[in-house]
Design an enzyme around this catalytic site. Structure first.
Site, PDB file in Angstrom:
ATOM      1  N   ALA A 162      -6.718   1.892 -20.456  1.00 40.32           N
ATOM      2  CA  ALA A 162      -5.764   0.801 -20.234  1.00 40.32           C
ATOM      3  C   ALA A 162      -4.507   1.093 -21.056  1.00 40.32           C
ATOM      4  CB  ALA A 162      -6.396  -0.514 -20.661  1.00 40.32           C
ATOM      5  N   GLU A 175     -12.412   3.075 -27.403  1.00 36.95           N
ATOM      6  CA  GLU A 175     -11.869   1.751 -27.749  1.00 36.95           C
ATOM      7  C   GLU A 175     -12.153   1.351 -29.194  1.00 36.95           C
ATOM      8  OE1 GLU A 175     -13.508   2.475 -24.993  1.00 36.95           O
ATOM      9  OE2 GLU A 175     -12.738   1.384 -23.261  1.00 36.95           O
TER      10      GLU A 175
HETATM   11  N1  DAK Z   1      -1.775   3.663 -22.993  1.00 35.11           N
HETATM   12  C1  DAK Z   1      -0.419   3.775 -23.089  1.00 35.11           C
HETATM   13  N2  DAK Z   1       0.200   4.959 -23.296  1.00 35.11           N
HETATM   14  C2  DAK Z   1      -0.551   6.049 -23.440  1.00 35.11           C
HETATM   15  C3  DAK Z   1      -1.969   6.005 -23.357  1.00 35.11           C
HETATM   16  C4  DAK Z   1      -2.570   4.735 -23.122  1.00 35.11           C
HETATM   17  N3  DAK Z   1      -3.913   4.571 -22.965  1.00 35.11           N
HETATM   18  N4  DAK Z   1      -2.431   7.261 -23.540  1.00 35.11           N
HETATM   19  C5  DAK Z   1      -1.360   8.056 -23.724  1.00 35.11           C
HETATM   20  N5  DAK Z   1      -0.225   7.315 -23.659  1.00 35.11           N
HETATM   21  C6  DAK Z   1       1.159   7.759 -23.839  1.00 35.11           C
HETATM   22  C7  DAK Z   1       1.438   8.111 -25.303  1.00 35.11           C
HETATM   23  O1  DAK Z   1       1.739   6.959 -26.033  1.00 35.11           O
HETATM   24  C8  DAK Z   1       2.622   9.033 -25.137  1.00 35.11           C
HETATM   25  O2  DAK Z   1       3.763   8.257 -24.888  1.00 35.11           O
HETATM   26  P1  DAK Z   1       5.185   8.601 -25.604  1.00 35.11           P
HETATM   27  O3  DAK Z   1       4.898   8.751 -27.041  1.00 35.11           O
HETATM   28  O4  DAK Z   1       5.583   9.900 -24.946  1.00 35.11           O
HETATM   29  O5  DAK Z   1       6.045   7.462 -25.238  1.00 35.11           O
HETATM   30  C9  DAK Z   1       2.287   9.786 -23.857  1.00 35.11           C
HETATM   31  O6  DAK Z   1       1.364   8.981 -23.144  1.00 35.11           O
HETATM   32  C10 DAK Z   1       1.630  11.109 -24.142  1.00 35.11           C
HETATM   33  O7  DAK Z   1       0.517  10.882 -24.981  1.00 35.11           O
HETATM   34  P2  DAK Z   1       0.069  11.931 -26.108  1.00 35.11           P
HETATM   35  O8  DAK Z   1       1.251  12.523 -26.761  1.00 35.11           O
HETATM   36  O9  DAK Z   1      -0.923  11.247 -26.963  1.00 35.11           O
HETATM   37  O10 DAK Z   1      -0.607  13.040 -25.194  1.00 35.11           O
HETATM   38  P3  DAK Z   1      -1.699  14.115 -25.577  1.00 35.11           P
HETATM   39  O11 DAK Z   1      -1.787  15.021 -24.396  1.00 35.11           O
HETATM   40  O12 DAK Z   1      -1.429  14.706 -26.915  1.00 35.11           O
HETATM   41  O13 DAK Z   1      -3.080  13.304 -25.705  1.00 35.11           O
HETATM   42  C11 DAK Z   1      -4.740  11.698 -24.996  1.00 35.11           C
HETATM   43  C12 DAK Z   1      -3.678  12.759 -24.571  1.00 35.11           C
HETATM   44  C13 DAK Z   1      -5.220  11.069 -23.674  1.00 35.11           C
HETATM   45  C14 DAK Z   1      -5.935  12.407 -25.649  1.00 35.11           C
HETATM   46  C15 DAK Z   1      -4.116  10.666 -25.943  1.00 35.11           C
HETATM   47  O14 DAK Z   1      -2.895  10.229 -25.378  1.00 35.11           O
HETATM   48  C16 DAK Z   1      -4.991   9.489 -26.197  1.00 35.11           C
HETATM   49  O15 DAK Z   1      -5.920   9.565 -27.002  1.00 35.11           O
HETATM   50  N6  DAK Z   1      -4.688   8.362 -25.527  1.00 35.11           N
HETATM   51  C17 DAK Z   1      -5.348   7.098 -25.784  1.00 35.11           C
HETATM   52  C18 DAK Z   1      -6.778   7.092 -25.296  1.00 35.11           C
HETATM   53  C19 DAK Z   1      -7.445   5.763 -25.551  1.00 35.11           C
HETATM   54  O16 DAK Z   1      -7.585   5.323 -26.697  1.00 35.11           O
HETATM   55  N7  DAK Z   1      -7.869   5.084 -24.489  1.00 35.11           N
HETATM   56  C20 DAK Z   1      -8.509   3.787 -24.557  1.00 35.11           C
HETATM   57  C21 DAK Z   1      -7.475   2.701 -24.345  1.00 35.11           C
HETATM   58  S1  DAK Z   1      -8.180   1.069 -24.451  1.00 35.11           S
HETATM   59  C22 DAK Z   1     -10.449  -4.556 -19.661  1.00 35.11           C
HETATM   60  C23 DAK Z   1     -10.679  -3.402 -18.941  1.00 35.11           C
HETATM   61  C24 DAK Z   1     -10.441  -2.169 -19.547  1.00 35.11           C
HETATM   62  C25 DAK Z   1      -9.976  -2.094 -20.840  1.00 35.11           C
HETATM   63  C26 DAK Z   1      -9.766  -3.261 -21.542  1.00 35.11           C
HETATM   64  C27 DAK Z   1     -10.007  -4.492 -20.958  1.00 35.11           C
HETATM   65  N8  DAK Z   1     -10.703  -5.830 -19.052  1.00 35.11           N
HETATM   66  C28 DAK Z   1     -11.263  -5.863 -17.723  1.00 35.11           C
HETATM   67  C29 DAK Z   1     -10.426  -7.035 -19.713  1.00 35.11           C
HETATM   68  C30 DAK Z   1      -9.728  -0.785 -21.375  1.00 35.11           C
HETATM   69  C31 DAK Z   1      -9.243  -0.540 -22.575  1.00 35.11           C
HETATM   70  C32 DAK Z   1      -8.828   0.827 -22.912  1.00 35.11           C
HETATM   71  O17 DAK Z   1      -8.890   1.743 -22.133  1.00 35.11           O
END
Ligand code: DAK
Length: 256
Positions: A64, A130
Site C-alpha cells: 500500500a 508491515e
Molecule cells: N508506498 C509509497 N511509495 C513507495 C513504496 C510504498 N509502499 N515503496 C516504494 N516507494 C517509493 C519510494 O518512496 C521511492 O520514492 P521517492 O523517494 O523516489 O519519491 C520510490 O518508490 C523508490 O523506492 P526505493 O528507492 O525504496 O526503491 P528500491 O528499489 O531501493 O527498493 C523496495 C524497493 C520495494 C524494496 C522498497 O521501496 C521498499 O521496501 N518499499 C516499501 C515496502 C513496504 O514496506 N511495503 C509495505 C507497505 S504497508 C489494508 C490493506 C493493505 C494494507 C493496509 C491496509 N486494508 C484493507 C485496510 C497494506 C499495507 C502495506 O502494504
C-alpha cells in the site's frame, strides 16, 4: 499521463498490469480502484475466462502507499476505501493468476495471495514487512498466509517482516510455478490460457468449490461441492465434453 493499471487481452485471457513505476507499483486508492473496476468488468464479460494480474519485471507491488498511509488519521483509516478492495477481488468468479516478478510486499503480497494461483519469476521476493512500519497486514495477509503455509511459518513472516525468494515461496506452497527471468509473464498467461480453454461454467464451479474449503467445515464443503457438481451436470458443455471423449475428438465448449 499513463494509466496506473494497463489492460491487455490475449484471446480469452485478460491481463491487468500495475503501472506506477515511480512508486514501485505502490497500491494507491487510484491503482486499487482501477484494478477492481477492470477485473470486475472482465468478470461480467463471458469472453474473458481467466485473468492475470501482473506488475513489471522489477516489481509486482511494493505494498500500500506508505506516503498516503502516513497522512491518514485513525478515523480516516476506519472508513478508508482500501478496506473494500481485497474483498472485491476475492469475490471475482473468474480464475485469477498473479504473475509476480520482483517485489510483492505488504499489500502487494496480499494482492498476489488473493489471486487463485501465483506464477513467479525466479527474481520474485515476497514478504509482509508491515511490522517494520508499526502496523500489521490489513489486506488478508495474516489469514491467507496462515491458511497456505501454516501458522508457524506465517507467524515468522508477519512478526519479523523477513522477505522470501521465489524458491522458498515455492517450497512453502505460496507459488504454483517458478519461471525464468524473461518468461514469467508468458508462463502465467500460458497457465491462464489452459484454464480459458476449459468449459467456463465448470471452471467457475470448480473455483467456488475449492475456495469453500478454506471457509467451511468439511461436511458443508462437501455438500457445496455436491450441489456445484449437480449444476455442472446440467450444462450443455458437460454433454459436449463427454460426447467428445467418446467420439475421440476435441470438445468445443460454449459456456452454456
Ligand atoms: N508506498 C509509497 N511509495 C513507495 C513504496 C510504498 N509502499 N515503496 C516504494 N516507494 C517509493 C519510494 O518512496 C521511492 O520514492 P521517492 O523517494 O523516489 O519519491 C520510490 O518508490 C523508490 O523506492 P526505493 O528507492 O525504496 O526503491 P528500491 O528499489 O531501493 O527498493 C523496495 C524497493 C520495494 C524494496 C522498497 O521501496 C521498499 O521496501 N518499499 C516499501 C515496502 C513496504 O514496506 N511495503 C509495505 C507497505 S504497508 C489494508 C490493506 C493493505 C494494507 C493496509 C491496509 N486494508 C484493507 C485496510 C497494506 C499495507 C502495506 O502494504
Amino acid at each position: 499521463m499513463a494509466e496506473v493499471v494497463v489492460a491487455e487481452r490475449r484471446e480469452h485471457v485478460g491481463i491487468a498490469r500495475l503501472n506506477r513505476p515511480d512508486a514501485r507499483n505502490a497500491l494507491s486508492i487510484e491503482v486499487m480502484e482501477m484494478l477492481c473496476e477492470l477485473v470486475e468488468a472482465w468478470d461480467r464479460d463471458p469472453e474473458v475466462r481467466a485473468i492475470v494480474v501482473a506488475g513489471s519485471d522489477e516489481y509486482f507491488a511494493a505494498g500500500a502507499d506508505i506516503k498516503a498511509m502516513r497522512e491518514r488519521s485513525f478515523q480516516e483509516a476506519l472508513v478508508n476505501p482500501m478496506t473494500s478492495y481485497w474483498p472485491r477481488l476475492a469475490s471475482v468468479s473468474t480464475p485469477m493468476i498473479a504473475a509476480v516478478s520482483g517485489y510483492a510486499l505488504g499489500g502487494g503480497c496480499e494482492l498476489a495471495l488473493t489471486c487463485d494461483m501465483i506464477v513467479a519469476s525466479e527474481t520474485a521476493e515476497f514478504g509482509q514487512p508491515e511490522i517494520m512500519l508499526g502496523i500489521i497486514p490489513g489486506g488478508g495477509g495474516t489469514q491467507r498466509l496462515a491458511r497456505v503455509i501454516g501458522k508457524q511459518r506465517a507467524m515468522e513472516l508477519v512478526l519479523t517482516g523477513r522477505r522470501i525468494d521465489a524458491q522458498e515461496a515455492f517450497r512453502m506452497g505460496i507459488v504454483n510455478r517458478v519461471a525464468k527471468k524473461k518468461e514469467w509473464l508468458d508462463a502465467a498467461v500460458e497457465l491462464a490460457d489452459v484454464i480459458a480453454r476449459r468449459p467456463p461454467l465448470a471452471v467457475r464451479f470448480g473455483k467456488q468449490a475449492v475456495l469453500a474449503a478454506d471457509e467451511t467445515p468439511l461436511k458443508a464443503g462437501l455438500d457445496n461441492e455436491r450441489r456445484l457438481y449437480e449444476l455442472s451436470m446440467g450444462t450443455e458443455d458437460r454433454l459436449e465434453g463427454m460426447s467428445a471423449f467418446i467420439e475421440k475428438r476435441r470438445p468445443d465448449f460454449k459456456g452454456r
